[in-house]
Design an enzyme around this catalytic site. Structure first.
Site, PDB file in Angstrom:
ATOM      1  N   HIS A 107     -10.394  -3.148  12.675  1.00 28.64           N
ATOM      2  CA  HIS A 107      -9.287  -3.700  11.842  1.00 28.64           C
ATOM      3  C   HIS A 107      -9.007  -5.129  12.669  1.00 28.64           C
ATOM      4  CE1 HIS A 107      -5.111  -3.728  10.084  1.00 28.64           C
ATOM      5  NE2 HIS A 107      -5.948  -4.357   9.183  1.00 28.64           N
TER       6      HIS A 107
ATOM      7  N   ASP B  98      -9.992 -10.056   8.862  1.00 30.91           N
ATOM      8  CA  ASP B  98      -9.317  -8.723   8.739  1.00 30.91           C
ATOM      9  C   ASP B  98     -10.249  -7.558   9.023  1.00 30.91           C
ATOM     10  OD1 ASP B  98      -6.720  -7.227   8.044  1.00 30.91           O
ATOM     11  OD2 ASP B  98      -7.932  -6.342   6.444  1.00 30.91           O
TER      12      ASP B  98
ATOM     13  N   LYS C 199      -3.342 -11.570  12.649  1.00 36.80           N
ATOM     14  CA  LYS C 199      -4.877 -11.384  12.515  1.00 36.80           C
ATOM     15  C   LYS C 199      -5.204 -12.763  11.588  1.00 36.80           C
ATOM     16  CE  LYS C 199      -5.452  -7.502  10.685  1.00 36.80           C
ATOM     17  NZ  LYS C 199      -4.070  -7.091  10.814  1.00 36.80           N
ATOM     18  N   THR C 200      -4.632 -12.792  10.374  1.00 35.79           N
ATOM     19  CA  THR C 200      -5.194 -13.869   9.417  1.00 35.79           C
ATOM     20  C   THR C 200      -4.589 -15.448   9.808  1.00 35.79           C
ATOM     21  OG1 THR C 200      -4.964 -12.421   7.602  1.00 35.79           O
ATOM     22  CG2 THR C 200      -4.910 -14.475   7.135  1.00 35.79           C
TER      23      THR C 200
ATOM     24  N   SER D 121      -0.722  -4.722  10.509  1.00 34.31           N
ATOM     25  CA  SER D 121      -0.144  -5.773   9.385  1.00 34.31           C
ATOM     26  C   SER D 121       0.921  -6.664  10.017  1.00 34.31           C
ATOM     27  CB  SER D 121       0.344  -4.906   8.379  1.00 34.31           C
ATOM     28  OG  SER D 121       0.613  -5.822   7.196  1.00 34.31           O
TER      29      SER D 121
ATOM     30  N   LYS E 211      -8.471  -2.223   1.018  1.00 36.65           N
ATOM     31  CA  LYS E 211      -8.603  -1.178   2.111  1.00 36.65           C
ATOM     32  C   LYS E 211      -9.271   0.159   1.878  1.00 36.65           C
ATOM     33  CE  LYS E 211      -6.514  -3.277   5.969  1.00 36.65           C
ATOM     34  NZ  LYS E 211      -6.104  -4.548   5.638  1.00 36.65           N
TER      35      LYS E 211
ATOM     36  N   ARG F 281       0.806  -1.199  -0.020  1.00 35.07           N
ATOM     37  CA  ARG F 281       0.051  -0.032   0.002  1.00 35.07           C
ATOM     38  C   ARG F 281       0.842   1.211   0.021  1.00 35.07           C
ATOM     39  NH1 ARG F 281      -2.125   0.843   4.478  1.00 35.07           N
ATOM     40  NH2 ARG F 281      -1.221  -0.816   5.527  1.00 35.07           N
TER      41      ARG F 281
ATOM     42  N   ARG G 272       1.032 -12.178  -1.677  1.00 34.72           N
ATOM     43  CA  ARG G 272       0.033 -12.356  -0.834  1.00 34.72           C
ATOM     44  C   ARG G 272      -0.920 -13.435  -1.755  1.00 34.72           C
ATOM     45  NH1 ARG G 272      -2.062  -9.304   3.942  1.00 34.72           N
ATOM     46  NH2 ARG G 272      -0.581  -7.786   4.170  1.00 34.72           N
TER      47      ARG G 272
HETATM   48  P1  ATP Z   1      -2.308  -7.728   7.441  1.00 33.74           P
HETATM   49  O1  ATP Z   1      -3.161  -6.748   8.155  1.00 33.74           O
HETATM   50  O2  ATP Z   1      -1.473  -7.344   6.574  1.00 33.74           O
HETATM   51  O3  ATP Z   1      -3.309  -8.614   6.620  1.00 33.74           O
HETATM   52  P2  ATP Z   1      -2.138  -9.845   9.517  1.00 33.74           P
HETATM   53  O4  ATP Z   1      -2.185  -9.412  10.683  1.00 33.74           O
HETATM   54  O5  ATP Z   1      -3.245 -10.721   8.914  1.00 33.74           O
HETATM   55  O6  ATP Z   1      -1.667  -8.764   8.630  1.00 33.74           O
HETATM   56  P3  ATP Z   1      -0.638 -12.371   8.974  1.00 33.74           P
HETATM   57  O7  ATP Z   1      -0.960 -12.466   7.565  1.00 33.74           O
HETATM   58  O8  ATP Z   1      -1.325 -13.221  10.010  1.00 33.74           O
HETATM   59  O9  ATP Z   1      -0.950 -10.713   9.593  1.00 33.74           O
HETATM   60  O10 ATP Z   1       0.578 -12.493   9.093  1.00 33.74           O
HETATM   61  C1  ATP Z   1       1.584 -12.944  10.273  1.00 33.74           C
HETATM   62  C2  ATP Z   1       2.897 -13.510   9.612  1.00 33.74           C
HETATM   63  O11 ATP Z   1       3.668 -13.830  10.998  1.00 33.74           O
HETATM   64  C3  ATP Z   1       2.561 -14.753   9.145  1.00 33.74           C
HETATM   65  O12 ATP Z   1       3.409 -14.901   8.082  1.00 33.74           O
HETATM   66  C4  ATP Z   1       2.897 -15.910  10.324  1.00 33.74           C
HETATM   67  O13 ATP Z   1       3.487 -17.143   9.829  1.00 33.74           O
HETATM   68  C5  ATP Z   1       4.125 -15.047  10.818  1.00 33.74           C
HETATM   69  N1  ATP Z   1       4.263 -15.323  12.305  1.00 33.74           N
HETATM   70  C6  ATP Z   1       5.394 -15.977  12.962  1.00 33.74           C
HETATM   71  N2  ATP Z   1       5.250 -16.319  14.106  1.00 33.74           N
HETATM   72  C7  ATP Z   1       3.992 -15.522  14.691  1.00 33.74           C
HETATM   73  C8  ATP Z   1       3.338 -15.622  15.838  1.00 33.74           C
HETATM   74  N3  ATP Z   1       3.824 -16.314  17.041  1.00 33.74           N
HETATM   75  N4  ATP Z   1       2.045 -15.528  15.690  1.00 33.74           N
HETATM   76  C9  ATP Z   1       1.481 -15.069  14.504  1.00 33.74           C
HETATM   77  N5  ATP Z   1       2.042 -15.048  13.516  1.00 33.74           N
HETATM   78  C10 ATP Z   1       3.183 -15.376  13.206  1.00 33.74           C
HETATM   79 MN    MN Z   2      -4.367 -10.514   7.342  1.00 33.67          MN
END
Ligand code: ATP
Ligand code: MN
Length: 531
Positions: free
Chosen positions: A220, A258, A243-244, A239, A201, A58, A322
């Site tokens: 979020h 999300d 979350k995901t 980010s 977004k 972004r 992604r």
């Molecule tokens: P976005 O808002 O950009 O979508 P997000 O909050 O959904 O971000 P995730 O896509 O879940 O973030 O990314 C978390 C990343 O960190 C993943 O690649 C995951 O494998 C890695 N990771 C490593 N250790 C951990 C942990 N302890 N808990 C969560 N995620 C972890």
């Molecule tokens: Mn996500």
């Protein structure tokens, strides 16, 4: 290839192209992508592979909002919502339309944002790339045939001319990228970026305006629900905080990964799909997401081997690879994506200092303090130019997408949490035992065990210790997590270094909160870390 005569009329939006493909099925969009995109391909797993060009994340510094008397006083003006005059908006809009009108064929997708039929927003996407059409087909809520037939006029239109730059000579342009939002024209215009996440977004930003206007809190966060009781749990986080990853949990129903809203009836997802980071994805560590990347999914900016297998470890294009997939590709997703009021609200932070405990229980005042602070380390990827961990404070864990002042969302959250007795937790998914190079990232296995223990109620009864610097209650015992790591100071070899680093982080929190102190209550101010 079979191409139906495309006769969908977009002239009321200023489009003169005759060949407009409306709500094409994924297989047809695949055919168009293979035929008309210059570099699309089909991965061995069946996903459509597409490339977003120069922008692979972004562009938060290029987002503008039209300053209009009707909404002017609602908006939190500043770096997040850069004011733009109506004339400049029209110039950029016309430029995007002029570009789209040079195309031989266009794509239009009509879908919904919000799973609550009473408040859902009808979104129309107009774009030139089949990849973008499939992406939004995946991410928005797909209308049934009947809903499409009676769709009528959209509530909001995305005009994506992203393959064409903004004119640098246009007033206020800081670069060739501009993402312009007008709440009065009900349009989002994109120039100079083909990163598909801007559309997703952008819709969230729209929801962040209209939600609070109706007393609905937009958030979020990801959300899951208990399979038997239907009560939900929220995972807020910036980010890369998880979350995901953490919402893909086979023990629970997935509501969304999300963007959600909390109304008087419970929670609902805004989207119809998920957008997962693909970096280092393996079927062992994230099986649900891994299997969701198949026919109908879009894989962005990944590198393929010669047999078109996806090399998830290859970050030569970007660290922010992604995958977007319809939410029903996750087996335990709950459709419609609605659930009861949350029993637990979890704030995820990816602390690159390795100072914050793996899990702490927050009082209502600490909850507000941390919600307004929104601390994390930006890990490399989702935003252009971020290549190593950077300390970030982003209010409501979603600063870039807020439209109203953060206090508007904070007040709504406080009110809803109080009314529904939600427990609040701060979970550090970042480093433990020291920062990068010294400590290591919290193991996903332990974080999942912590989330499980929150959901099964065991942490609500667990022994806690007050953190001497941050003042919240640190959970000192958790099933399937070694006690040594639960108290962060114990996980550091060098205690003096821990104390110094904790003090440094506390200082950053205090400095950041200065902006919000005037509007905060005495209780919330007292939840600040020790000075
Ligand atoms: P976005 O808002 O950009 O979508 P997000 O909050 O959904 O971000 P995730 O896509 O879940 O973030 O990314 C978390 C990343 O960190 C993943 O690649 C995951 O494998 C890695 N990771 C490593 N250790 C951990 C942990 N302890 N808990 C969560 N995620 C972890
Ligand atoms: Mn996500």
């Amino acid at each position: 290839m079979t191409s139906r005569p495309a006769t969908f009329d977009l002239s009321k939006h200023g489009i003169t192209v005759a060949e407009v493909h409306h709500n094409l099925s994924p297989s047809k969009l695949y055919e168009h992508a293979i035929r008309f995109e210059k570099d699309a391909s089909i991965a061995e797993n069946g996903a459509l592979v597409a490339y977003s060009g120069a922008k692979t994340g972004r562009s938060p510094n290029d987002k503008r909002v039209v300053e209009h008397p009707d909404s002017k006083n609602d908006i939190w003006w500043g770096k997040v919502n850069i004011p733009c005059d109506a004339h400049t908006f029209q110039i950029n809009r016309q430029r995007a339309l002029d570009y789209l009108n040079t195309r031989e064929r266009l794509y239009c997708f009509d879908g919904f944002a919000g799973w609550d039929p009473a408040t859902r927003i009808k979104v129309r996407v107009i774009c030139s790339r089949p990849y973008h059409a499939l992406f939004m087909h995946t991410m928005l809520i797909r209308p049934s045939k009947e809903e499409l037939a009676s769709f009528g006029e959209p509530d909001f239109v995305i005009i994506n001319g992203g393959a064409f730059p903004a004119n640098r000579l246009t007033t206020g342009m800081g670069s060739t990228t501009s993402i312009d939002l007008s709440f009065e024209d009900k349009e989002l215009v994109i120039l100079g970026t083909e990163y598909a996440g801007e559309m997703k977004k952008g819709v969230f930003t729209v929801a962040n305006y209209f939600g609070p206007k109706r007393g609905i809190l937009s958030m979020h966060c990801s959300a899951t629900a208990d399979k038997t009781s239907g009560v939900s749990s929220l995972l807020f986080g910036l980010s890369g905080t998880g979350k995901t990853t953490l919402s893909a949990d086979p023990k629970r129903h997935l509501i969304g990964d999300d963007e959600h809203c909390w109304s008087d009836d419970g929670i609902f997802n805004i989207e119809g799909g998920c957008y997962a980071k693909a970096i280092n994805l393996t079927s062992e560590s994230e099986p649900d997401i891994f299997q969701a990347l198949r026919f109908g999914a879009v894989l962005e900016n990944v590198v393929l081997n010669e047999d078109h297998g996806v090399d998830y470890t290859d970050t030569s294009i970007t660290l922010n690879t992604r995958g977007a997939y319809p939410i029903e590709f996750i087996g335990n997703a709950k459709i419609p994506c609605v659930a009861g009021h949350p029993t637990d609200v979890i704030f995820l932070t990816c602390d690159a200092f390795g100072v914050l405990p793996p899990v702490s229980a927050l009082s209502p005042a600490h909850a507000m303090y941390h919600f307004i602070s929104g601390y994390t380390a930006k890990v490399a990827g989702t935003e252009m130019g971020v290549t190593e961990p950077q300390t970030t404070f982003s209010p409501c864990f979603g600063g870039p997408f807020l439209v109203w002042h953060p206090s508007k969302y904070a007040e709504l959250l406080a009110e809803k949490m109080k009314k529904h007795n939600a427990r609040v937790w701060l979970v550090n998914t970042g480093w433990s035992g020291g920062g990068p190079g010294v400590g290591k990232r919290m193991s996903l296995k332990y974080t999942r065990a912590i989330i499980d223990a929150i959901h099964d109620g065991s942490l609500a009864k667990a022994k806690t210790v007050k953190d001497p610097v941050f003042g919240f209650d640190v959970i000192a015992e958790c099933p399937n997590v070694p006690s040594e790591i639960l108290i962060p100071r114990n996980a550091w070899a060098d205690k003096a270094s821990y104390d110094a680093t904790a003090k440094k982080l506390a200082g950053l929190f205090n400095k950041n909160f200065e902006t919000y102190a005037a509007g905060a209550s005495a209780e919330v101010k007292a939840a600040a870390p020790a000075k």
